[in-house]
Design an enzyme around this catalytic site. Structure first.
Site, PDB file in Angstrom:
ATOM      1  N   PRO A  18       0.843  -1.205   0.000  1.00  0.00           N
ATOM      2  CG  PRO A  18       0.071  -0.976   2.195  1.00  0.00           C
ATOM      3  CD  PRO A  18       0.818  -1.913   1.289  1.00  0.00           C
ATOM      4  CG  MET A  19       3.608   2.272  -1.756  1.00  0.00           C
ATOM      5  SD  MET A  19       4.859   2.097  -3.047  1.00  0.00           S
ATOM      6  CE  MET A  19       3.986   1.031  -4.214  1.00  0.00           C
ATOM      7  CB  CYS A 102       2.734   4.295   7.962  1.00  0.00           C
ATOM      8  SG  CYS A 102       3.077   5.817   7.034  1.00  0.00           S
ATOM      9  CG  ASN A 204       7.538  -4.356   2.650  1.00  0.00           C
ATOM     10  OD1 ASN A 204       7.188  -3.394   3.320  1.00  0.00           O
ATOM     11  ND2 ASN A 204       7.817  -4.238   1.377  1.00  0.00           N
TER      12      ASN A 204
END
Length: 328
Positions: A18-19, A102, A204
């Site tokens: 997700p970005m 995040c 990741n």
């Protein structure tokens, strides 16, 4: 494992990270076409979703072709995150993903994302409450810890699993590292190879070529890898990795015609979803990736990043096509 993870993780999984302002529905669809197995939405603010902010509501939209897909939520208040998860569940995603990784200041300063690495009990309570209040699987994404003196991921992974998380993604950096330095996959491997861990673990960090994906698979035993920055303007990376894992061979780079076709498909879809101005601005992040490794491309890139309208971009792409096809 639930039905989702059992079916999905029967093979090595390639996920799109997700970005913000990048992994919208248009881009997710492209990545899916080129072999991505698992999608996540851009991260959605729980508080904004509860307020029915238009941008947050728009992030919940997805096409059935993007499945399996999770809606990623972040927030600091447990009640708000639970309420947002229930709202997100109404659009019938395959799972809810909770963002505890995040590192961006505007999110961390509000107590969301990686900030919860400083309050593990609150994180676990939040997970437990979301799991209790939705009927679909809940996953989580986090980092190794707040900083190098506080690497908590091995213990945290067990706690998240015990709280009901059905799948875990680990970014191999601390919050303090942001996106600098090199991701530490040793800790990801320790989590995956912990006998207590029964849920799928996705790694990741720094996966930007087929060789690194294969190394992660072979050496750390992860159930899949999540690709973020390396996918920007480069949906082909999923196809390239799958070919390399299957045959050990590299695919040739995409032809100029395919690059232009992908860009136009992406841009047209974004214009339809977000309007011309927003779509044009967000597309600028993809140009370097789409046209990577093309000789003498800089003058065209300079034109693309200042183009303000769809017609301008279309005209520049026509010039690019003519220039490179003439040289071939």
């Amino acid at each position: 494992m639930n039905d989702l993870t059992q079916n999905l993780f029967s093979q090595f999984v390639l996920a799109l990270a997700p970005m913000e302002d990048i992994t919208d529905s248009a881009f997710r669809h492209l990545c899916k076409c080129y072999g991505a197995d698992l999608m996540f939405t851009e991260f959605v603010s729980a508080d904004a979703l509860i307020r029915e902010a238009e941008k947050s509501k728009r992030k919940l939209r997805f096409d059935v072709s993007e499945r399996p897909l999770g809606i990623q939520i972040f927030g600091n208040n447990t009640e708000s995150v639970v309420a947002a998860a229930r709202i997100a569940e109404e659009v019938k995603p395959d799972f809810i993903d909770l963002n505890f990784g995040c590192p961006v200041r505007k999110i961390v300063d509000k107590g969301g994302g990686a900030a919860l690495l400083k309050d593990i009990p609150k994180m676990i309570t939040m997970v437990s409450e979301v799991v209790k209040n939705v009927s679909i699987p809940v996953s989580a994404k986090t980092r190794l810890g707040w900083d190098e003196k506080n690497i908590v991921i091995c213990e945290l992974a067990e706690q998240l699993q015990d709280a009901g998380v059905a799948m875990l993604t680990i970014h191999g950096r601390t919050k303090s590292q942001m996106y600098k330095g090199v991701a530490d996959w040793e800790y990801i491997g320790k989590v995956k190879n912990n006998p207590r861990m029964q849920i799928p673990v996705i790694g990741n960090g720094d996966i930007d070529c087929p060789e690194k994906a294969k190394y992660a698979k072979d050496n750390y035993g992860v159930d899949g890898v999540m690709i973020g920055r390396a996918a920007i303007g480069n949906p082909w990376i999923y196809k390239e990795i799958k070919e390399y894992l299957r045959t050990g061979n590299h695919l040739p780079p995409p032809l100029i015609s395919e690059r232009i076709d992908v860009l136009m498909r992406h841009l047209k879809s974004s214009v339809n979803n977000k309007g011309e101005r927003t779509a044009i601005l967000e597309m600028r992040k993809h140009y370097s990736g789409i046209f990577r490794a093309l000789p003498d491309f800089k003058p065209f890139r300079m034109k693309l990043v200042v183009a303000d309208t769809f017609s301008e971009v279309e005209e520049i792409l026509s010039d690019i096509s003519q220039f490179y096809n003439t040289r071939e």
